[in-house]
Write an enzyme that holds these catalytic residues in place. Structure first.
Site, PDB file in Angstrom:
ATOM      1  N   TYR A 245      -2.014  -1.169  10.788  1.00 23.51           N
ATOM      2  CA  TYR A 245      -2.265  -1.754   9.464  1.00 23.51           C
ATOM      3  C   TYR A 245      -1.113  -1.435   8.510  1.00 23.51           C
ATOM      4  O   TYR A 245      -0.537  -2.317   7.870  1.00 23.51           O
ATOM      5  CB  TYR A 245      -3.589  -1.229   8.879  1.00 23.51           C
ATOM      6  CG  TYR A 245      -3.690  -1.455   7.388  1.00 23.51           C
ATOM      7  CD1 TYR A 245      -3.916  -2.736   6.891  1.00 23.51           C
ATOM      8  CD2 TYR A 245      -3.508  -0.412   6.473  1.00 23.51           C
ATOM      9  CE1 TYR A 245      -3.970  -2.963   5.512  1.00 23.51           C
ATOM     10  CE2 TYR A 245      -3.561  -0.628   5.113  1.00 23.51           C
ATOM     11  CZ  TYR A 245      -3.792  -1.908   4.633  1.00 23.51           C
ATOM     12  OH  TYR A 245      -3.831  -2.129   3.272  1.00 23.51           O
TER      13      TYR A 245
ATOM     14  N   SER B 146       0.833  -1.200   0.000  1.00 25.06           N
ATOM     15  CA  SER B 146       0.000   0.000   0.000  1.00 25.06           C
ATOM     16  C   SER B 146       0.870   1.253   0.000  1.00 25.06           C
ATOM     17  O   SER B 146       1.980   1.248   0.567  1.00 25.06           O
ATOM     18  CB  SER B 146      -0.863  -0.021   1.266  1.00 25.06           C
ATOM     19  OG  SER B 146      -1.398   1.239   1.514  1.00 25.06           O
TER      20      SER B 146
ATOM     21  N   LYS C 174       2.063  -3.791   6.546  1.00 23.31           N
ATOM     22  CA  LYS C 174       2.474  -3.795   5.128  1.00 23.31           C
ATOM     23  C   LYS C 174       3.980  -3.571   5.031  1.00 23.31           C
ATOM     24  O   LYS C 174       4.678  -4.240   4.262  1.00 23.31           O
ATOM     25  CB  LYS C 174       1.724  -2.707   4.344  1.00 23.31           C
ATOM     26  CG  LYS C 174       0.249  -2.966   4.194  1.00 23.31           C
ATOM     27  CD  LYS C 174      -0.022  -4.165   3.319  1.00 23.31           C
ATOM     28  CE  LYS C 174      -1.467  -4.565   3.288  1.00 23.31           C
ATOM     29  NZ  LYS C 174      -1.694  -5.917   2.757  1.00 23.31           N
TER      30      LYS C 174
HETATM   31  P1  NAD Z   1     -10.783  -7.561   1.130  1.00 25.39           P
HETATM   32  O1  NAD Z   1     -11.026  -7.525   2.595  1.00 25.39           O
HETATM   33  O2  NAD Z   1     -11.948  -7.410   0.217  1.00 25.39           O
HETATM   34  O3  NAD Z   1     -10.016  -8.913   0.747  1.00 25.39           O
HETATM   35  C1  NAD Z   1      -9.106  -9.538   1.609  1.00 25.39           C
HETATM   36  C2  NAD Z   1      -9.528 -11.008   1.724  1.00 25.39           C
HETATM   37  O4  NAD Z   1      -8.611 -11.674   2.600  1.00 25.39           O
HETATM   38  C3  NAD Z   1     -10.921 -11.182   2.308  1.00 25.39           C
HETATM   39  O5  NAD Z   1     -11.696 -11.974   1.420  1.00 25.39           O
HETATM   40  C4  NAD Z   1     -10.684 -11.882   3.640  1.00 25.39           C
HETATM   41  O6  NAD Z   1     -11.740 -12.780   3.942  1.00 25.39           O
HETATM   42  C5  NAD Z   1      -9.352 -12.581   3.406  1.00 25.39           C
HETATM   43  N1  NAD Z   1      -8.544 -12.830   4.610  1.00 25.39           N
HETATM   44  C6  NAD Z   1      -8.187 -11.949   5.581  1.00 25.39           C
HETATM   45  N2  NAD Z   1      -7.432 -12.551   6.506  1.00 25.39           N
HETATM   46  C7  NAD Z   1      -7.281 -13.862   6.107  1.00 25.39           C
HETATM   47  C8  NAD Z   1      -6.613 -14.975   6.641  1.00 25.39           C
HETATM   48  N3  NAD Z   1      -5.947 -14.918   7.795  1.00 25.39           N
HETATM   49  N4  NAD Z   1      -6.665 -16.145   5.957  1.00 25.39           N
HETATM   50  C9  NAD Z   1      -7.349 -16.248   4.797  1.00 25.39           C
HETATM   51  N5  NAD Z   1      -8.007 -15.213   4.246  1.00 25.39           N
HETATM   52  C10 NAD Z   1      -7.984 -14.028   4.893  1.00 25.39           C
HETATM   53  O7  NAD Z   1      -9.669  -6.465   0.821  1.00 25.39           O
HETATM   54  P2  NAD Z   1      -9.154  -5.892  -0.570  1.00 25.39           P
HETATM   55  O8  NAD Z   1      -9.569  -4.480  -0.654  1.00 25.39           O
HETATM   56  O9  NAD Z   1      -9.480  -6.820  -1.675  1.00 25.39           O
HETATM   57  O10 NAD Z   1      -7.597  -5.887  -0.281  1.00 25.39           O
HETATM   58  C11 NAD Z   1      -6.749  -6.939  -0.709  1.00 25.39           C
HETATM   59  C12 NAD Z   1      -5.348  -6.658  -0.235  1.00 25.39           C
HETATM   60  O11 NAD Z   1      -4.919  -5.402  -0.763  1.00 25.39           O
HETATM   61  C13 NAD Z   1      -5.223  -6.544   1.284  1.00 25.39           C
HETATM   62  O12 NAD Z   1      -3.997  -7.130   1.678  1.00 25.39           O
HETATM   63  C14 NAD Z   1      -5.195  -5.050   1.516  1.00 25.39           C
HETATM   64  O13 NAD Z   1      -4.499  -4.705   2.688  1.00 25.39           O
HETATM   65  C15 NAD Z   1      -4.453  -4.569   0.273  1.00 25.39           C
HETATM   66  N6  NAD Z   1      -4.748  -3.164  -0.035  1.00 25.39           N
HETATM   67  C16 NAD Z   1      -6.042  -2.778  -0.177  1.00 25.39           C
HETATM   68  C17 NAD Z   1      -6.328  -1.438  -0.423  1.00 25.39           C
HETATM   69  C18 NAD Z   1      -7.763  -0.973  -0.534  1.00 25.39           C
HETATM   70  O14 NAD Z   1      -8.005   0.226  -0.375  1.00 25.39           O
HETATM   71  N7  NAD Z   1      -8.738  -1.843  -0.823  1.00 25.39           N
HETATM   72  C19 NAD Z   1      -5.279  -0.512  -0.558  1.00 25.39           C
HETATM   73  C20 NAD Z   1      -3.971  -0.953  -0.431  1.00 25.39           C
HETATM   74  C21 NAD Z   1      -3.716  -2.295  -0.167  1.00 25.39           C
END
Ligand code: NAD
Ligand code: UDP
Length: 335
Positions: free
Chosen positions: A153, A127, A157
């Site tokens: 959080y 991120s 990362k």
């Molecule tokens: P999301 O919550 O929709 O998807 C993450 C998935 O991981 C979920 O389906 C959740 O059930 C699963 N999960 C969480 N912990 C778990 C575990 N211990 N074991 C198995 N599954 C697990 O989030 P997203 O927006 O799709 O984000 C995906 C990734 O991108 C994340 O790592 C997030 O930190 C990163 N990210 C997201 C954003 C954003 O704004 N959406 C920005 C920067 C980085």
């Protein structure tokens, strides 16, 4: 013939599901691992509708080392795309241990399995938050990271990035690609996939959609007294389908060692501009009220996306307006 077998952790989540659809459409075999803590199993039906193939699904928590080993034992994966993690900034301040255990602990289990079963390519969802506070708002990959991150959080990362770097030092066969996302928004053009969190969202776009649905009365805008053109905060919003395509481009260019790319548009959009874009796409007025600043918010930041363009041949094709229209389509489809 498949172009390769990919394990997508967090593949029923928002970004993972869009990326899975892109990977399948590009000819890869994809299997998904998710514990469904922030997504729904029905997403698999929707991926199948879009891409014509239903990915094999493991309802497994990354923290369950035994079950995870079982997945790798039979998997034969070429690459892991690692999206799984908790992502609510405010919640991470209240529950830091849960975030470190889930995000960092889960990733360590994953890397141990990858090492044990000889799968040594990983693309990681990082991120822009790892940059923390910088002197200029345009973030470039060569800037320092880790120094001024405001939330647990964000620190998970940063820590995972550092762990990944250390793993490639210890084992030169490891190939790591770190993708630093800016602000993902939007939905699949079919309206079948989008952001559908299980809990109350914190991010701007899902909150706007909850206001549109009448589930939240109004959007509270966090501050209009920032040193930006209209006083509200400026972010770099990137359409989730562009982001998914960025993953594909990055995976296809992987080599040994660590590669790091910003995935963003390079353009800033303010909160007021986001509200206007929503109103243009929906034809409806969005109830809004300006309140005070949210602790920890930076006035403005956006990506320098030059490296991804130069090395991956990737750049965004879709706009904030496209994202608003696609999100509204998802809203109607999922209503
Ligand atoms: P999301 O919550 O929709 O998807 C993450 C998935 O991981 C979920 O389906 C959740 O059930 C699963 N999960 C969480 N912990 C778990 C575990 N211990 N074991 C198995 N599954 C697990 O989030 P997203 O927006 O799709 O984000 C995906 C990734 O991108 C994340 O790592 C997030 O930190 C990163 N990210 C997201 C954003 C954003 O704004 N959406 C920005 C920067 C980085
Ligand atoms: N924002 C807002 N009201 C909300 C949620 C977010 O005004 O209810 C603003 C927030 O201050 C920030 C922008 O919208 O300037 C994007 O916030 P988000 O949490 O989505 O992303 P981040 O701040 O983590 O980049």
């Amino acid at each position: 013939m498949s172009k390769g077998k990919i394990l997508v952790t967090g593949g029923t989540g928002y970004i993972g599901s869009h990326t899975t659809a892109e990977l399948i459409e590009a000819g890869y075999e994809v299997e998904i691992l998710d514990n469904l803590c922030n997504s729904k199993v029905e997403v698999l039906d929707r991926i199948e509708k879009i891409a014509g193939v239903r990915p094999k699904f493991y309802d497994v928590d990354l923290r369950d080392a035994e079950k995870l080993a079982g997945v790798f034992k039979s998997g034969g994966f070429d690459t892991v795309m690692h999206f799984a993690g908790l992502k609510a900034v405010g919640e991470s301040v209240e529950q830091p241990l849960r975030y470190y255990e889930n995000n960092v602990g889960g990733t360590i289990n994953l890397l141990e399995c990858m090492q044990e079963y000889g799968c040594k390519k990983i693309v990681f969802s990082s991120s822009a938050t790892v940059y923390g506070v910088q002197d200029t708002p345009k973030y470039v990959e060569t800037m320092s990271t880790g120094g001024t991150i405001s939330s647990p959080y964000g620190k998970t990362k940063y820590m995972i990035e550092e762990i990944l770097k250390d793993v490639t030092v210890a084992d030169s066969a490891f190939a790591v690609t770190i993708l630093r996302y800016f602000n993902p928004i939007g939905a699949h053009r079919s309206g079948l996939l989008g952001e559908d969190p299980n809990d109350r969202p914190n991010n701007l776009m899902p909150i706007i959609m909850k206001v549109a649905k009448g589930e939240i009365g109004e959007l509270t805008i966090f501050g209009d007294d920032y040193p930006t053109p209209d006083g509200s905060c400026v972010r770099d919003y990137i359409h989730v389908v562009d982001l998914a395509e960025g993953h594909l481009a990055a995976m296809e260019q992987m080599g040994p060692g660590v590669q790091i790319y910003n995935l963003g548009s390079g353009a800033g959009t303010s909160v007021f501009e986001m509200v206007k874009a929503f109103e243009k796409a929906s034809g409806a007025e969005l109830p809004c009220r300006v309140i005070g600043r949210r602790a920890g918010d930076l006035a403005e930041f956006y990506a320098d996306p030059g490296l991804a363009k130069e090395k991956l041949g990737w750049e965004v094709k879709l706009t904030v307006d496209d994202a608003m229209e696609d999100t509204l389509r998802f809203l109607r489809t999922s209503a």
